[in-house]
Design a protein around this motif. Structure first.
Motif, PDB file in Angstrom:
ATOM      1  N   GLY B 108     -33.278 -17.945  26.358  1.00 49.63           N
ATOM      2  CA  GLY B 108     -34.566 -17.267  26.527  1.00 49.63           C
ATOM      3  C   GLY B 108     -34.870 -16.285  25.414  1.00 49.63           C
ATOM      4  O   GLY B 108     -35.940 -15.700  25.382  1.00 49.63           O
ATOM      5  N   LYS B 109     -33.935 -16.133  24.478  1.00 48.35           N
ATOM      6  CA  LYS B 109     -34.138 -15.177  23.387  1.00 48.35           C
ATOM      7  C   LYS B 109     -34.895 -15.797  22.214  1.00 48.35           C
ATOM      8  O   LYS B 109     -34.781 -16.997  21.958  1.00 48.35           O
ATOM      9  CB  LYS B 109     -32.783 -14.715  22.840  1.00 48.35           C
ATOM     10  CG  LYS B 109     -31.978 -13.845  23.756  1.00 48.35           C
ATOM     11  CD  LYS B 109     -32.522 -12.446  23.816  1.00 48.35           C
ATOM     12  CE  LYS B 109     -31.552 -11.527  24.503  1.00 48.35           C
ATOM     13  NZ  LYS B 109     -30.328 -11.344  23.750  1.00 48.35           N
ATOM     14  N   ILE B 110     -35.576 -14.926  21.503  1.00 45.93           N
ATOM     15  CA  ILE B 110     -36.096 -15.284  20.190  1.00 45.93           C
ATOM     16  C   ILE B 110     -35.456 -14.322  19.199  1.00 45.93           C
ATOM     17  O   ILE B 110     -35.541 -13.102  19.371  1.00 45.93           O
ATOM     18  CB  ILE B 110     -37.627 -15.183  20.139  1.00 45.93           C
ATOM     19  CG1 ILE B 110     -38.235 -16.205  21.100  1.00 45.93           C
ATOM     20  CG2 ILE B 110     -38.132 -15.393  18.722  1.00 45.93           C
ATOM     21  CD1 ILE B 110     -39.751 -16.170  21.165  1.00 45.93           C
ATOM     22  N   TYR B 152     -35.237 -19.964  18.562  1.00 43.16           N
ATOM     23  CA  TYR B 152     -35.978 -19.976  19.824  1.00 43.16           C
ATOM     24  C   TYR B 152     -35.035 -20.601  20.846  1.00 43.16           C
ATOM     25  O   TYR B 152     -34.962 -21.814  20.972  1.00 43.16           O
ATOM     26  CB  TYR B 152     -37.268 -20.778  19.673  1.00 43.16           C
ATOM     27  CG  TYR B 152     -38.162 -20.234  18.587  1.00 43.16           C
ATOM     28  CD1 TYR B 152     -39.112 -19.256  18.878  1.00 43.16           C
ATOM     29  CD2 TYR B 152     -38.028 -20.648  17.267  1.00 43.16           C
ATOM     30  CE1 TYR B 152     -39.919 -18.728  17.871  1.00 43.16           C
ATOM     31  CE2 TYR B 152     -38.831 -20.121  16.258  1.00 43.16           C
ATOM     32  CZ  TYR B 152     -39.770 -19.164  16.572  1.00 43.16           C
ATOM     33  OH  TYR B 152     -40.565 -18.630  15.580  1.00 43.16           O
ATOM     34  N   GLY B 156     -39.682 -22.195  23.401  1.00 41.12           N
ATOM     35  CA  GLY B 156     -40.806 -23.066  23.055  1.00 41.12           C
ATOM     36  C   GLY B 156     -40.972 -24.182  24.085  1.00 41.12           C
ATOM     37  O   GLY B 156     -40.005 -24.812  24.494  1.00 41.12           O
ATOM     38  N   VAL B 157     -42.196 -24.411  24.500  1.00 39.50           N
ATOM     39  CA  VAL B 157     -42.474 -25.436  25.512  1.00 39.50           C
ATOM     40  C   VAL B 157     -43.288 -26.533  24.840  1.00 39.50           C
ATOM     41  O   VAL B 157     -44.438 -26.320  24.462  1.00 39.50           O
ATOM     42  CB  VAL B 157     -43.242 -24.826  26.702  1.00 39.50           C
ATOM     43  CG1 VAL B 157     -43.543 -25.890  27.741  1.00 39.50           C
ATOM     44  CG2 VAL B 157     -42.442 -23.677  27.310  1.00 39.50           C
ATOM     45  N   ARG B 158     -42.657 -27.690  24.687  1.00 38.73           N
ATOM     46  CA  ARG B 158     -43.284 -28.751  23.917  1.00 38.73           C
ATOM     47  C   ARG B 158     -44.146 -29.656  24.790  1.00 38.73           C
ATOM     48  O   ARG B 158     -43.817 -29.942  25.929  1.00 38.73           O
ATOM     49  CB  ARG B 158     -42.218 -29.591  23.213  1.00 38.73           C
ATOM     50  CG  ARG B 158     -41.457 -28.806  22.152  1.00 38.73           C
ATOM     51  CD  ARG B 158     -40.395 -29.646  21.501  1.00 38.73           C
ATOM     52  NE  ARG B 158     -39.545 -30.270  22.507  1.00 38.73           N
ATOM     53  CZ  ARG B 158     -39.419 -31.585  22.648  1.00 38.73           C
ATOM     54  NH1 ARG B 158     -40.064 -32.412  21.852  1.00 38.73           N
ATOM     55  NH2 ARG B 158     -38.641 -32.071  23.581  1.00 38.73           N
ATOM     56  N   LYS B 159     -45.216 -30.120  24.180  1.00 36.24           N
ATOM     57  CA  LYS B 159     -46.090 -31.106  24.820  1.00 36.24           C
ATOM     58  C   LYS B 159     -45.291 -32.361  25.139  1.00 36.24           C
ATOM     59  O   LYS B 159     -45.414 -32.916  26.215  1.00 36.24           O
ATOM     60  CB  LYS B 159     -47.188 -31.508  23.803  1.00 36.24           C
ATOM     61  CG  LYS B 159     -48.527 -31.044  24.148  1.00 36.24           C
ATOM     62  CD  LYS B 159     -49.679 -31.411  23.228  1.00 36.24           C
ATOM     63  CE  LYS B 159     -49.566 -32.220  22.000  1.00 36.24           C
ATOM     64  NZ  LYS B 159     -50.898 -32.313  21.309  1.00 36.24           N
ATOM     65  N   ALA B 165     -42.414 -28.922  31.364  1.00 37.75           N
ATOM     66  CA  ALA B 165     -42.688 -27.809  32.277  1.00 37.75           C
ATOM     67  C   ALA B 165     -43.985 -28.101  33.025  1.00 37.75           C
ATOM     68  O   ALA B 165     -44.823 -28.853  32.553  1.00 37.75           O
ATOM     69  CB  ALA B 165     -42.814 -26.519  31.480  1.00 37.75           C
ATOM     70  N   SER B 178     -44.427 -16.383  33.556  1.00 39.72           N
ATOM     71  CA  SER B 178     -44.839 -16.249  32.158  1.00 39.72           C
ATOM     72  C   SER B 178     -43.886 -16.997  31.233  1.00 39.72           C
ATOM     73  O   SER B 178     -44.152 -17.121  30.051  1.00 39.72           O
ATOM     74  CB  SER B 178     -44.915 -14.782  31.762  1.00 39.72           C
ATOM     75  OG  SER B 178     -43.622 -14.238  31.659  1.00 39.72           O
ATOM     76  N   ARG B 179     -42.765 -17.468  31.785  1.00 35.25           N
ATOM     77  CA  ARG B 179     -41.800 -18.191  30.947  1.00 35.25           C
ATOM     78  C   ARG B 179     -41.470 -19.557  31.536  1.00 35.25           C
ATOM     79  O   ARG B 179     -40.431 -19.726  32.168  1.00 35.25           O
ATOM     80  CB  ARG B 179     -40.495 -17.382  30.829  1.00 35.25           C
ATOM     81  CG  ARG B 179     -40.699 -15.926  30.474  1.00 35.25           C
ATOM     82  CD  ARG B 179     -40.442 -15.656  29.015  1.00 35.25           C
ATOM     83  NE  ARG B 179     -40.654 -14.249  28.735  1.00 35.25           N
ATOM     84  CZ  ARG B 179     -39.734 -13.429  28.222  1.00 35.25           C
ATOM     85  NH1 ARG B 179     -38.535 -13.889  27.954  1.00 35.25           N
ATOM     86  NH2 ARG B 179     -40.017 -12.179  27.976  1.00 35.25           N
ATOM     87  N   PRO B 180     -42.329 -20.537  31.325  1.00 31.07           N
ATOM     88  CA  PRO B 180     -42.031 -21.868  31.854  1.00 31.07           C
ATOM     89  C   PRO B 180     -40.785 -22.461  31.195  1.00 31.07           C
ATOM     90  O   PRO B 180     -40.359 -22.016  30.131  1.00 31.07           O
ATOM     91  CB  PRO B 180     -43.279 -22.680  31.519  1.00 31.07           C
ATOM     92  CG  PRO B 180     -44.080 -21.877  30.569  1.00 31.07           C
ATOM     93  CD  PRO B 180     -43.601 -20.473  30.593  1.00 31.07           C
ATOM     94  N   GLU B 186     -34.671 -24.313  19.612  1.00 32.73           N
ATOM     95  CA  GLU B 186     -35.329 -24.685  18.363  1.00 32.73           C
ATOM     96  C   GLU B 186     -35.000 -23.635  17.308  1.00 32.73           C
ATOM     97  O   GLU B 186     -34.937 -22.443  17.607  1.00 32.73           O
ATOM     98  CB  GLU B 186     -36.833 -24.831  18.581  1.00 32.73           C
ATOM     99  CG  GLU B 186     -37.136 -26.001  19.510  1.00 32.73           C
ATOM    100  CD  GLU B 186     -38.611 -26.309  19.604  1.00 32.73           C
ATOM    101  OE1 GLU B 186     -39.068 -27.194  18.876  1.00 32.73           O
ATOM    102  OE2 GLU B 186     -39.298 -25.664  20.412  1.00 32.73           O
TER     103      GLU B 186
END
Lengths: 713, 713
Positions: B108-110, B152, B156-159, B165, B178-180, B186
């Motif tokens: 969950g960190k960046i 990441y 990051g939530v990819r299409k 998600a 707020s964090r799906p 990445e």
């Protein structure tokens, strides 16, 4: 061109260190020069903003020579990146580098200009990381890049300096400093080329004006944009919104527009950009009823598209690789994405009378937005998209209204260099009152507007103190999306709050003119003391507080004034914060008068004031003219005539140019406006006499009866 | 090769988006695979470290299959940068990404992995931003790049996710987050290519071992390095240093080496790297007198060169464009710079008997170090130099001692991936005791050593609490450079502190063996519970505390254990901090015994302990064997025989391999060492019986008389 770029890219990539080269400067407008280092990228801030210089206005500013020795500006391509160096003299101070919240003096800072929410630290990450700085020597520098730009604002100490720093022995020399003198502002743009602009003075304000005019001049809001606005709770229904408007009216509080929060949409985070059928069963009729009451609507959006949005299939091929809250991110540089997205906004909202938008969460933060590894179908990198996404959203939503010849004025969370003319005011969630004021100061050098919006407060004191400052800001707003507060929510101060809101309305002619100056002359309506002519601050430092065990390098910090600001040409605002009953105000040289009483407050001195809870200290410059109107509950309608009360302060001859136009359309772009000269002089009998020019034939004229108030005895 | 690189660079630069490609993995050692994306740079972490895999040791670890579906690791070159994607399952936790100070769970960190001083926030900027992570699924990933790497770690939530998600309506759905879910780690490397390594498990610890062995295995310090060390005030004279040593001796406090701070040099910040003639008039004789007392000297340096350094003219052509405190920055990648700089250290210091260095300020922070626009004569970029400067300084200073066949053990402020075998322990100025412990945990996954050094304290309680933890750390040190504290500075706890210091000495056989395991097996001597086999933590989250006005996105945070750690194979250390009298200790599955009494403390449970001020809670795993020696005031001399007290805890069969060698030279590299098996079993009568293997012929043997203590009744 593409071939040329390739060859060049190779050349610079292959030579590991290219010696720095003096930048060549080409004049592009009076007092503005452009320098090119390497091969600039095809997408940059100015392109994203779509701005065009206001050449006519630029021609009017006095000529000025290139502001520093050209040998001192050097560019270099190394490691695929562009390094820039600009001179920095020992007594120079720097302002700008975007919408900072805690500091005004930027000399000595290291920043990465990175569009983001504000995280509590002036490190370059902010809602408007404008790569523009102003020197106290009276010039400005702008880096036209949509990259994350590293700034060393006088920290790097070079071996080969003409004025080298002196080494000292820390063992025995008590004057040793952890921050030796640096002779340069050094900047790194992570791209193999960039365009740079230099803006001449002679004053820092002149450099800011040139910068703003070069980007098209500041936004001119509709008159109603300068009235009062209330944002209602997210899940309000249309009936509740109408009830809210009725409450304002009944209680006699002014109200020009109401903001609807996410609940107006059928789904949000990600959004459908459609009205929710339960909460807003008849949007067209509802919007019209509100307009009939002279109340406009502003709609919250964040531009992340739900699969349930009616235009989802149309936009889907034109969205980025990563989602935001599982909503797709339109690539607004692609026409198809724009027509799908803004087409929906136009059809569903603007065309039925909605007056503007609040564009949320186009800033950050990293945990919600697309990562830098994301890709967009246009090929614009994730980084460049991050730096410009807010600007794109503003630009193309503003276009909807421009096409309708109808001005808009909204809210946004991100802007950047080039976006000064976009009709949006920045806000955020940070909610530190003191820092909100510092941001107001820095907005003046960032080419943006900022509102210290009021949400909720722990006490009535905090409520009124916050309210006082929002009244003296670009957007007078309560944002009650979560709290549901109203202006009268704190009964102990409700009457004072009402008086303040009415004062905002009464001052509309002044605010409107100051925004016209923003547009036509480039002068920001809100700015800090550093841009005020005749104001000079010595570079003083606080003594360092050294605890060597915990911080062996603690250094003195520069003293700066970050709690008072200029509101337009004539007003100096010195807010108080919760817990304060008294404060110091630094008055620049010249006489300053109390805004409320007209009494002389001081002259080039530091005064201490104890204004009481009801008042926010405001001072007027000698000769200041403040045009005011009656305390209306809504802004005048287009071209409606309004009586003026022209206040005059002090003893110097008074001069003001009152701006006038229809207040709602873009007809001013075709010349349908006027600046009416107002003068105050003493007649032979020693009495003040005020004159105002006659209306200009064929131009809109909203000036009704004029009364004069000579405030200073 | 150069030509090929050019062509490739062009290709990737010209295609704006290259679709991601599955990474191809080549086995490079048992359970280790290398992947190449784009064209890796010629300078990277492994090259800077000079490390070589310990192939022999790697062969001994059990084989293991590639740890995840290879389709799930994707590389891509876009915008001149390398993007990497690795899989992340819903129940996976991540550890590592360098020496973090406040968090253990990294999911969950960046982060931007950027060598720097620690600024109070786990954002990737730290003294060892090792680009290595370990998954709870039992594998590790290492990015071999000396660039600032963006991580990441599941944000990051990819299409185009296989396990996308799910969008929710925030207006009405209370489960909106707020964090799906993000299905990937990445990573972005700002270079058009990179080498990546994957390390198999099956356990997370196995992955760490493989990573460490791949980098040559952990450092094996000299025995004296594991004793007690005191750093004296900066301006001490040689007479004062000798007095200090005499005080230790007289009071019966152990002391193995003394650290001299900047004042040993004639000038510092920048330094001359010469003895100050007044404070140290006869350095050779002084050093020898100290050695005669069995006390070694360690010298502070920061590698920034004064114009008054004797080798200034020789090094000047090989320094960077920017100075640090007006001292020049050697480009240690250039042989001439190395011979000038380290030649001075050898001649003036190592050759007269100095035993090591403390290398200060090679980390940051930005305000002192060279900016990223700096250039170096080798062509190594400022960024790459920043990421590796500490490693280069360690490597080449270590070489001085290696050439003398004399081990060293010092202090440093910067390390990075690849540097696990370098004989230095990281320290800093941050001085937060709790966070120092979290750093000790994270050092185990960062391939570095870290000491929670003691400086000064506000109270005797703080003093002893800090002292307790430094005793159970890689370097037992008081750093009194500024405060002048001694171990006995707080009389209320002086006797307890002495007992702790003596305990450190008594445990030397255990510490030394645990470091040998670091070297020969890759097992870090200090690590967190996540690497402890049989320890599993559920991913639990605290409830989010929402104040929507001030933070509309407040999210639950993951619970993590960051205040207890493993010290070697058998000990679990659970420190108390100032103000605490009681604490909870999480005991993994299996029986755990009190280190001091041998009593059963618990089994796979959370216990609450109230140890009193004198004790730091320490628990021994069932079957644990702790070899100890008499409480000597100095480490044994080379190959000196020392009696052993072998402690055994619990009831399970006990097994330990005691490491032995001469303790001072590198002869172990040529096989001059042994691991002696120790076993404890129950005999037919139900009594514990201990055995230790006979010394191996032809190998150093320091084992004197052996006594056995069966601690648990």
């Amino acid at each position: 061109m593409r071939k040329k770029l390739l060859v060049f890219t190779c050349l610079v990539a292959c030579i590991s260190v290219v010696t720095g080269q003096k930048i060549n400067w080409t004049p592009v407008a009076p007092g503005i020069w452009k320098g090119v280092v390497g091969v600039p990228e095809s997408y940059d801030l100015l392109k994203a903003s779509g701005s065009h210089p206001n050449s006519e206005a630029l021609e009017k500013i006095m000529q000025s020579a290139f502001p520093f020795e050209t040998d001192m500006a050097v560019g270099r391509i190394t490691d695929g990146k562009t390094s820039l160096r600009f001179p920095l003299e020992k007594e120079e101070q720097l302002y700008g580098f975007g919408l900072n919240f805690q500091t005004v003096h930027q000399r000595g800072k290291i920043l990465q200009l990175h569009l983001d929410h504000y995280g509590g630290k002036d490190n370059g990450r902010t809602h408007a990381p404008t790569p523009f700085y102003v020197s106290s020597k009276g010039y400005g520098v702008f880096i036209n890049s949509a990259r994350y730009i590293n700034v060393y604002a006088g920290t790097g100490v070079r071996k080969e300096s003409r004025t080298p720093a002196v080494a000292k022995d820390r063992n025995t020399d008590k004057t040793w400093s952890s921050r030796p003198y640096s002779d340069a502002v050094e900047i790194m743009v992570p791209a193999p080329g960039v365009e740079v602009y230099v803006f001449a003075g002679p004053t820092p304000m002149d450099a800011v004006r040139r910068f703003n005019l070069f980007n098209g001049g500041g936004v001119l809001p509709p008159r109603w944009g300068l009235g009062f606005t209330q944002r209602v709770k997210s899940l309000y229904t249309s009936a509740e919104v109408e009830k809210e408007a009725a409450d304002f009216s009944e209680k006699g509080f002014p109200l020009d527009f109401i903001g609807l929060e996410p609940g107006w949409q059928s789904k949000a985070y990600p959004g459908t950009f459609e009205w929710d059928k339960n909460r807003y069963p008849e949007p067209g009729k509802f919007v019209q009823r509100m307009l009939d009451k002279n109340i406009r609507l502003n709609l919250w959006i964040n531009p992340y598209v739900s699969k349930d949005a009616p235009f989802y299939n149309a936009i889907q091929p034109y969205t980025g690789s990563h989602t935001v809250w599982v909503g797709e991110v339109p690539d607004f540089t692609i026409p198809q994405a724009r027509s799908a997205f803004f087409g929906q906004l136009k059809k569903s909202q603007a065309d039925i009378g909605v007056s503007g938008y609040k564009i949320d969460e186009v800033d950050g933060y990293d945990y919600y937005l697309w990562p830098d590894v994301a890709t967009f179908p246009s090929g614009i990198s994730a980084e460049q998209m991050r730096q410009t996404f807010g600007m794109l959203a503003m630009r193309y939503s503003a276009d909807i209204f421009h096409e309708k010849n109808q001005r808009t004025f909204g809210l946004v969370r991100a802007n950047n260099g080039g976006g000064v003319s976009l009709p949006y005011v920045i806000y955020n969630d940070y909610y530190n009152h003191e820092d909100f004021i510092t941001a107001l100061i820095n907005s003046g050098t960032a080419g943006v507007l900022w509102t210290p919006e009021v949400r909720a407060s722990k006490t009535a004191e905090e409520w009124i103190r916050r309210f006082q400052t929002v009244i003296f800001s670009p957007m007078a707003m309560i944002n009650a999306w979560s709290s549901g507060t109203k202006p009268w929510s704190y009964p102990e101060v409700a009457s004072q709050v009402k008086e303040l809101a009415l004062l905002r309305m009464r001052m509309m002619p002044y605010w409107y003119t100051e925004f016209a100056r923003y547009h036509f002359e480039g002068t920001p309506p809100f700015y800090g003391m550093a841009l005020e002519e005749g104001f000079k601050q010595e570079i003083k430092k606080d003594a360092a507080n050294k605890n060597l065990d915990e911080n062996p390098y603690a250094e003195a910090t520069s003293k700066e004034i970050k709690d008072q600001y200029m509101a337009g040409e004539y007003l100096l605002v010195a807010p108080l914060f919760t817990g304060q009953t008294t404060r110091k105000v630094v008055l620049p040289k010249g006489k300053w008068y109390d805004f409320y009483t007209g009494e002389l407050a001081g002259d080039g001195e530091v005064i201490t004031v104890t204004p009481g809870l009801d008042k926010i200290p405001v001072y007027v410059k000698d000769g200041g003219i403040i045009p005011m109107m009656p305390a209306m509950l809504h802004a005048p309608k287009a071209s409606e005539k309004v009586d003026l009360e022209i206040r005059y302060y002090g003893t110097k001859p008074g001069y003001y140019k009152l701006y006038d136009d229809d207040g709602e359309t873009f007809n001013y772009e075709n010349g349908a406006y006027s600046f009416l000269e107002i003068r105050v002089t003493k007649n032979a009998a020693g009495n003040f006499v005020g004159t105002i020019a006659d209306p200009v034939k064929g131009k809109p004229n909203t000036v009704g009866n004029v009364t004069w108030r000579f405030m200073s005895k």
